[in-house]
Design a protein around this motif. Sequence first.
Motif, PDB file in Angstrom:
ATOM      1  N   VAL C 130       0.842  -1.199   0.000  1.00 23.95           N
ATOM      2  CA  VAL C 130       0.000   0.000   0.000  1.00 23.95           C
ATOM      3  C   VAL C 130       0.874   1.244   0.000  1.00 23.95           C
ATOM      4  O   VAL C 130       2.059   1.188   0.309  1.00 23.95           O
ATOM      5  CB  VAL C 130      -0.930   0.029   1.241  1.00 23.95           C
ATOM      6  CG1 VAL C 130      -1.963  -1.088   1.173  1.00 23.95           C
ATOM      7  CG2 VAL C 130      -0.128  -0.040   2.524  1.00 23.95           C
ATOM      8  N   GLN C 131       0.255   2.355  -0.349  1.00 25.45           N
ATOM      9  CA  GLN C 131       0.992   3.629  -0.392  1.00 25.45           C
ATOM     10  C   GLN C 131       0.528   4.507   0.776  1.00 25.45           C
ATOM     11  O   GLN C 131      -0.578   5.038   0.749  1.00 25.45           O
ATOM     12  CB  GLN C 131       0.683   4.327  -1.716  1.00 25.45           C
ATOM     13  CG  GLN C 131       1.448   5.602  -1.945  1.00 25.45           C
ATOM     14  CD  GLN C 131       1.064   6.250  -3.277  1.00 25.45           C
ATOM     15  OE1 GLN C 131       0.187   7.105  -3.325  1.00 25.45           O
ATOM     16  NE2 GLN C 131       1.683   5.822  -4.346  1.00 25.45           N
ATOM     17  N   PRO C 132       1.361   4.666   1.786  1.00 23.68           N
ATOM     18  CA  PRO C 132       0.942   5.502   2.925  1.00 23.68           C
ATOM     19  C   PRO C 132       0.793   6.952   2.466  1.00 23.68           C
ATOM     20  O   PRO C 132       1.680   7.494   1.817  1.00 23.68           O
ATOM     21  CB  PRO C 132       2.099   5.356   3.915  1.00 23.68           C
ATOM     22  CG  PRO C 132       2.879   4.155   3.463  1.00 23.68           C
ATOM     23  CD  PRO C 132       2.712   4.101   1.973  1.00 23.68           C
ATOM     24  N   LYS C 133      -0.328   7.549   2.790  1.00 19.25           N
ATOM     25  CA  LYS C 133      -0.604   8.882   2.230  1.00 19.25           C
ATOM     26  C   LYS C 133      -1.128   9.873   3.269  1.00 19.25           C
ATOM     27  O   LYS C 133      -1.017  11.074   3.093  1.00 19.25           O
ATOM     28  CB  LYS C 133      -1.641   8.730   1.105  1.00 19.25           C
ATOM     29  CG  LYS C 133      -2.079  10.009   0.444  1.00 19.25           C
ATOM     30  CD  LYS C 133      -0.952  10.677  -0.316  1.00 19.25           C
ATOM     31  CE  LYS C 133      -1.376  11.998  -0.933  1.00 19.25           C
ATOM     32  NZ  LYS C 133      -0.262  12.670  -1.604  1.00 19.25           N
ATOM     33  N   LEU C 134      -1.726   9.379   4.331  1.00 20.01           N
ATOM     34  CA  LEU C 134      -2.348  10.270   5.303  1.00 20.01           C
ATOM     35  C   LEU C 134      -1.853   9.922   6.701  1.00 20.01           C
ATOM     36  O   LEU C 134      -1.827   8.755   7.079  1.00 20.01           O
ATOM     37  CB  LEU C 134      -3.870  10.126   5.214  1.00 20.01           C
ATOM     38  CG  LEU C 134      -4.724  10.942   6.192  1.00 20.01           C
ATOM     39  CD1 LEU C 134      -6.037  11.358   5.512  1.00 20.01           C
ATOM     40  CD2 LEU C 134      -5.022  10.186   7.483  1.00 20.01           C
ATOM     41  N   VAL C 135      -1.440  10.952   7.418  1.00 18.91           N
ATOM     42  CA  VAL C 135      -1.003  10.746   8.801  1.00 18.91           C
ATOM     43  C   VAL C 135      -2.177  11.086   9.711  1.00 18.91           C
ATOM     44  O   VAL C 135      -2.701  12.202   9.680  1.00 18.91           O
ATOM     45  CB  VAL C 135       0.212  11.618   9.134  1.00 18.91           C
ATOM     46  CG1 VAL C 135       0.537  11.541  10.624  1.00 18.91           C
ATOM     47  CG2 VAL C 135       1.407  11.182   8.296  1.00 18.91           C
ATOM     48  N   TYR C 136      -2.589  10.098  10.475  1.00 16.70           N
ATOM     49  CA  TYR C 136      -3.700  10.258  11.403  1.00 16.70           C
ATOM     50  C   TYR C 136      -3.139  10.454  12.811  1.00 16.70           C
ATOM     51  O   TYR C 136      -2.413   9.609  13.323  1.00 16.70           O
ATOM     52  CB  TYR C 136      -4.581   9.008  11.374  1.00 16.70           C
ATOM     53  CG  TYR C 136      -5.568   8.896  12.531  1.00 16.70           C
ATOM     54  CD1 TYR C 136      -6.882   9.336  12.398  1.00 16.70           C
ATOM     55  CD2 TYR C 136      -5.182   8.351  13.753  1.00 16.70           C
ATOM     56  CE1 TYR C 136      -7.782   9.230  13.447  1.00 16.70           C
ATOM     57  CE2 TYR C 136      -6.083   8.243  14.813  1.00 16.70           C
ATOM     58  CZ  TYR C 136      -7.369   8.692  14.658  1.00 16.70           C
ATOM     59  OH  TYR C 136      -8.270   8.594  15.687  1.00 16.70           O
ATOM     60  N   ILE C 137      -3.439  11.592  13.409  1.00 21.88           N
ATOM     61  CA  ILE C 137      -3.082  11.791  14.817  1.00 21.88           C
ATOM     62  C   ILE C 137      -4.352  12.182  15.578  1.00 21.88           C
ATOM     63  O   ILE C 137      -5.329  12.639  14.987  1.00 21.88           O
ATOM     64  CB  ILE C 137      -2.018  12.892  15.005  1.00 21.88           C
ATOM     65  CG1 ILE C 137      -2.499  14.229  14.429  1.00 21.88           C
ATOM     66  CG2 ILE C 137      -0.694  12.489  14.378  1.00 21.88           C
ATOM     67  CD1 ILE C 137      -1.571  15.401  14.745  1.00 21.88           C
ATOM     68  N   SER C 138      -4.323  11.985  16.882  1.00 22.00           N
ATOM     69  CA  SER C 138      -5.436  12.467  17.689  1.00 22.00           C
ATOM     70  C   SER C 138      -4.868  13.403  18.748  1.00 22.00           C
ATOM     71  O   SER C 138      -3.758  13.214  19.237  1.00 22.00           O
ATOM     72  CB  SER C 138      -6.212  11.305  18.313  1.00 22.00           C
ATOM     73  OG  SER C 138      -5.368  10.241  18.639  1.00 22.00           O
ATOM     74  N   ASN C 139      -5.643  14.429  19.093  1.00 24.93           N
ATOM     75  CA  ASN C 139      -5.195  15.412  20.075  1.00 24.93           C
ATOM     76  C   ASN C 139      -6.409  15.890  20.858  1.00 24.93           C
ATOM     77  O   ASN C 139      -7.309  16.467  20.273  1.00 24.93           O
ATOM     78  CB  ASN C 139      -4.536  16.612  19.380  1.00 24.93           C
ATOM     79  CG  ASN C 139      -3.758  17.489  20.359  1.00 24.93           C
ATOM     80  OD1 ASN C 139      -3.213  16.994  21.330  1.00 24.93           O
ATOM     81  ND2 ASN C 139      -3.740  18.792  20.108  1.00 24.93           N
ATOM     82  N   SER C 140      -6.475  15.599  22.171  1.00 31.99           N
ATOM     83  CA  SER C 140      -5.550  14.770  22.889  1.00 31.99           C
ATOM     84  C   SER C 140      -5.610  13.345  22.378  1.00 31.99           C
ATOM     85  O   SER C 140      -6.598  12.942  21.770  1.00 31.99           O
ATOM     86  CB  SER C 140      -5.902  14.803  24.379  1.00 31.99           C
ATOM     87  OG  SER C 140      -7.227  14.385  24.581  1.00 31.99           O
ATOM     88  N   THR C 141      -4.533  12.586  22.676  1.00 34.18           N
ATOM     89  CA  THR C 141      -4.458  11.214  22.186  1.00 34.18           C
ATOM     90  C   THR C 141      -5.317  10.288  23.045  1.00 34.18           C
ATOM     91  O   THR C 141      -5.846  10.700  24.078  1.00 34.18           O
ATOM     92  CB  THR C 141      -3.020  10.691  22.239  1.00 34.18           C
ATOM     93  OG1 THR C 141      -2.652  10.520  23.621  1.00 34.18           O
ATOM     94  CG2 THR C 141      -2.049  11.651  21.573  1.00 34.18           C
ATOM     95  N   GLU C 142      -5.362   9.049  22.627  1.00 30.97           N
ATOM     96  CA  GLU C 142      -6.095   8.020  23.363  1.00 30.97           C
ATOM     97  C   GLU C 142      -5.453   7.785  24.736  1.00 30.97           C
ATOM     98  O   GLU C 142      -6.060   7.168  25.606  1.00 30.97           O
ATOM     99  CB  GLU C 142      -6.112   6.717  22.560  1.00 30.97           C
ATOM    100  CG  GLU C 142      -6.890   6.807  21.243  1.00 30.97           C
ATOM    101  CD  GLU C 142      -6.166   7.573  20.143  1.00 30.97           C
ATOM    102  OE1 GLU C 142      -4.966   7.917  20.317  1.00 30.97           O
ATOM    103  OE2 GLU C 142      -6.790   7.856  19.109  1.00 30.97           O
ATOM    104  N   LEU C 143      -4.222   8.275  24.927  1.00 32.96           N
ATOM    105  CA  LEU C 143      -3.546   8.142  26.221  1.00 32.96           C
ATOM    106  C   LEU C 143      -3.582   9.441  27.019  1.00 32.96           C
ATOM    107  O   LEU C 143      -2.896   9.577  28.026  1.00 32.96           O
ATOM    108  CB  LEU C 143      -2.102   7.679  26.014  1.00 32.96           C
ATOM    109  CG  LEU C 143      -1.931   6.380  25.231  1.00 32.96           C
ATOM    110  CD1 LEU C 143      -0.460   5.994  25.121  1.00 32.96           C
ATOM    111  CD2 LEU C 143      -2.718   5.249  25.902  1.00 32.96           C
ATOM    112  N   GLY C 144      -4.323  10.430  26.536  1.00 35.55           N
ATOM    113  CA  GLY C 144      -4.475  11.674  27.275  1.00 35.55           C
ATOM    114  C   GLY C 144      -3.367  12.692  27.027  1.00 35.55           C
ATOM    115  O   GLY C 144      -3.416  13.792  27.562  1.00 35.55           O
ATOM    116  N   THR C 145      -2.388  12.331  26.237  1.00 39.34           N
ATOM    117  CA  THR C 145      -1.279  13.251  25.962  1.00 39.34           C
ATOM    118  C   THR C 145      -1.676  14.264  24.893  1.00 39.34           C
ATOM    119  O   THR C 145      -2.643  14.072  24.165  1.00 39.34           O
ATOM    120  CB  THR C 145      -0.047  12.459  25.488  1.00 39.34           C
ATOM    121  OG1 THR C 145      -0.457  11.594  24.416  1.00 39.34           O
ATOM    122  CG2 THR C 145       0.515  11.609  26.628  1.00 39.34           C
TER     123      THR C 145
END
Lengths: 337, 337, 337, 337
Positions: C130-145
């Motif tokens: 596959v071709q990685p194309k999108l960076v998914y981040i969460s803020n705050s993260t699932e760990l609260g950071t």
Amino acid sequence: MYSFKNDYSEGAHPRILEALMKTNMEQTIGYGLDEYSGKAKELIQSLVGNTNANVHFLVGGTQTNQTALAAFLKPYQAAIAAETGHINVHETGAIEATGHKVVTAKTADGKLTPSLIKEVLEFHTDEHMVQPKLVYISNSTELGTVYSKDELEKLSDFCKEYDLYLYLDGARLGAALVSEKNDLTLKDIASLTDAFYIGGTKNGALFGEALVIIKEELKKDFRYMIKRHGGMFAKGRILGIQFLELFKDNLYYNLAEHADQMSMKLKEALQEKGYQFASDSYTNLQFPIMTNEEIARLEESFRFELIEKIDEDKSVIRLVTSFATTKEGVEEFIKKL
Amino acid sequence: MYSFKNDYSEGAHPRILEALMKTNMEQTIGYGLDEYSGKAKELIQSLVGNTNANVHFLVGGTQTNQTALAAFLKPYQAAIAAETGHINVHETGAIEATGHKVVTAKTADGKLTPSLIKEVLEFHTDEHMVQPKLVYISNSTELGTVYSKDELEKLSDFCKEYDLYLYLDGARLGAALVSEKNDLTLKDIASLTDAFYIGGTKNGALFGEALVIIKEELKKDFRYMIKRHGGMFAKGRILGIQFLELFKDNLYYNLAEHADQMSMKLKEALQEKGYQFASDSYTNLQFPIMTNEEIARLEESFRFELIEKIDEDKSVIRLVTSFATTKEGVEEFIKKL
Amino acid sequence: MYSFKNDYSEGAHPRILEALMKTNMEQTIGYGLDEYSGKAKELIQSLVGNTNANVHFLVGGTQTNQTALAAFLKPYQAAIAAETGHINVHETGAIEATGHKVVTAKTADGKLTPSLIKEVLEFHTDEHMVQPKLVYISNSTELGTVYSKDELEKLSDFCKEYDLYLYLDGARLGAALVSEKNDLTLKDIASLTDAFYIGGTKNGALFGEALVIIKEELKKDFRYMIKRHGGMFAKGRILGIQFLELFKDNLYYNLAEHADQMSMKLKEALQEKGYQFASDSYTNLQFPIMTNEEIARLEESFRFELIEKIDEDKSVIRLVTSFATTKEGVEEFIKKL
Amino acid sequence: MYSFKNDYSEGAHPRILEALMKTNMEQTIGYGLDEYSGKAKELIQSLVGNTNANVHFLVGGTQTNQTALAAFLKPYQAAIAAETGHINVHETGAIEATGHKVVTAKTADGKLTPSLIKEVLEFHTDEHMVQPKLVYISNSTELGTVYSKDELEKLSDFCKEYDLYLYLDGARLGAALVSEKNDLTLKDIASLTDAFYIGGTKNGALFGEALVIIKEELKKDFRYMIKRHGGMFAKGRILGIQFLELFKDNLYYNLAEHADQMSMKLKEALQEKGYQFASDSYTNLQFPIMTNEEIARLEESFRFELIEKIDEDKSVIRLVTSFATTKEGVEEFIKKL
């Protein structure tokens, strides 16, 4: 430049082409419903010791994996594979393309074990996560290793206990079954897995894989799935004729034996010269670790894959032998080491 | 029992097998990156008069349509096809399997026109409906009819005006291009469509279709799509070698010409005997209307498809000729009428 | 039994319900094309400092992630996520359901870095993967950071350099933006990412997420995608009215501040009592490590999630606070420690 | 400008909002596992007369149809719908997005019959075509018509005989069940179909549909499917509370009765003035045929949908009434005719 790049660098074993030539102008029904395909299916049923097995001929490995897993899994179910598994790494998301996640386990030798699978199951607790349902293994693995009968039995028992399907990718099943480390037969595999395929492309056919479905509930309407995934081959007899020929006079095993022997010759020579290996393979793949300098020198005369950097100086390469690999090619390579 | 069931009842033209035989033990790179495939691509670029065209070889027609449409369309976009179009009827939902609706227009002769397409566009008004984006036509059509140059130009102009892609399924392109009703060339087609394929399977190859992508924005990363859909052929040179041979010495056209001539012979004989036809075909498919009694009698000696009941007494059958259809077969059929 | 199980245990902040009540019998156009939704979109455009941003209101987080990623990625492209990322673990394969693989990087704090992403890119070399194309981040993260401005800038620069989309899952964006560790603003986020969403469900709305699309090429026809994925909300004004209210008089920030304060109160008390934490969170999630005995005791009076076994004796639990968490609830919990 | 554009122009019936208000700050478990949702499920089981029925609450109609059909069908199976069916026309390919073709039958009144379905079945003969497996009907239909008990029984018998699932889209089930042409009860529907949903959005709820699964084999793991399709609602109790309220004191039926009465008032007035109708509806949709001039004049004071051109001079419009339609609105419209 001699190539150890893969086991599909040449065409087919000459007997395959001759068989196609001989039957070429006969008229048959299309889509694998012809007499040759019928006979080839019966032959394979008999070889795997299960006259109720469903046999389907497909063109290639990714197509076979994609069609089978899409047929076997419900939309929210996932396959469990080794991180190195072909469906996880080298199929451009063909499984995900059908809507299924591939969840993985880390394993040094490319093989799955009940305890690795159990960890995956325990992580997936409820409907907020996918439901792992099918265990995907390959034999021989992408690292050239093979499952022993004991290992496969344990996997099989575990899958039955946890209501998982066990699917074996046999792209290189020939190389596995004739390996000196092997103690499995086709019949064992058919009695221990729910479905598996016998690879032709990488063992002397022009192309073609024979999918064998054992478990009753997985058989229904499979031809619809083949067509839906673009895999229904118009001149289906071409697949049937090839498999008939491959399993005549032991040809399939003989071709794989040659490939493994050529590979072991390389392995022994490399071992003698003191090379380390990234995987301890007794099939037709070898993974020696070499300095970048050595690799560069060998690349002047041979084709092969560069698999992975170990550090700044060293990398793993992959040498693949096949039914067509010549002794001269192997000897020349050994000489150049 | 002689078969007029389809144009893939036999293997390949002998020259195809010979070409495979001759190159069989050469080592090449896999996946269509070999020299033969490279040359075949260049040859096709030159034949279609566009050196920027992208050429990809795939195994079969459904696979080609599925991969192309999945690559060309955004998720919410639909293809427009004749109700009789292959993608609408005979691909077991392979297009829908990739998430796209096929919206249809009713047409007696299997051909689309600007006004038929316009109706479809006008019906689809906003984001509560799919967005029709690609016009799918086949030439020759599933009913054996062909597009004239004037018709294709009008379709092409219309598609440009309405920002639609024009895609031509050429499973039977050979039969179309040599039909007495044809005034199109490969170059015309390449200049009037955005993508099309040249069918090999139904015109003397063992198997294989050559997809030609003309429009720049449709070219990117197409090989990823081939692999994702299980269509990346390991021994890709087998496709390249076949197309090189097909387009040597006019073989492709000669084979199609033979098929069409055999078909016209059937048509003329049927006309002489006063049969009506469900479609006025000048290619390798004929659709005579016969009484059930006549059909039953012919079925004792020949294989062909029963297409559709007309009424209690009469039905349409389909007779298909190919590169391999023998004069004897045709004459025997005519004799039995 | 007081619940720290999640941030959606209660209904909505009373002002949200009052706003719905006040406008209840007005007639508006459906599907988010009403005046309230229009005003809410303009308000958010102004808050993020980009009047060209596209704003879409959706019902829930998984729906938003699924619709956005399916819209942004080509079929063969993949998202890169932290192994702990919501799309990788807790969406039952919703991303794979749209045909896309999620490739992951291991990270202790739930955050991605350029070097982690680079490793993923280097592993994916050609069209067999596959071709990685999108960076998914969460803020705050699932760990609260939370991501610092510097960290997000570096990610943003990296993504631009490597032609990747940067997508931020803001299910808990409120909790992040008011964290004492935060130095980002909505405007920063809008200028550093290509798309992100502002979570309502977990910060005092009845439900609802506001997706903000910044990058021009990602905007086209997005409403088609919403409808295609079953997310087009008939009475769209209910979403618009809620977001209008949330961003009036700083309500959104005030609610998140309350949640974070309650969480920090728990954290400080836990620290004082000598508990270790599985993640060093300054938002509304806390991950203390406790003995099984302690956990069992607390479970008699409180609801919370058991996250992970550390060893035979100890496990990680998750405490979640929200806009509605009461001081009394928190104090009672502390008392019971 | 008074709107007859649809039945979701207003918010919710005030009792719905009050019920949400009253329970707002209670803590409940998420995702529909709360006590309110539990009670609402039991209530619906009792109303449909089947305590084994599975009840799931979803947010909207397209989401419900998409999730249900994706769960019920195998990949190669298709739904059969009227050409006017919501899934065929107005869901932006949401069914195809899950890989399934919608095959259609032409019908003047929006209703399917055994003979229409039989034609579809007879056309689909083998694995080269999709396999029709589920019959999708809506009641009331998109044209305002309703199924009689006799008609539904015949459909049900037919589906059982041909091993088809019968699925009823009840987006406007309220309007159907109180229509003067109706002789069906919820219990009838539950005993004659395999699954159906009771629409809330278009009958006084803020939003929400209650899917009822009757057939045993369709029940398994449905919550995985809801989550996979982004439909798992975090604050699930909001749906449960609404349905509890809707089915208290006959509210659901009373609201629908009001809508139908307002609609019949419009119909009678239109009939008196001599208007023709495109569909003979006794529910909350009316389809009068008007001259373009009349339409233009009415559009100055009212909102409604223009459905279809009849010819150069005349078109069909759609008038929709709802729980919230006022007598004054209706009378004003009648006055302006």
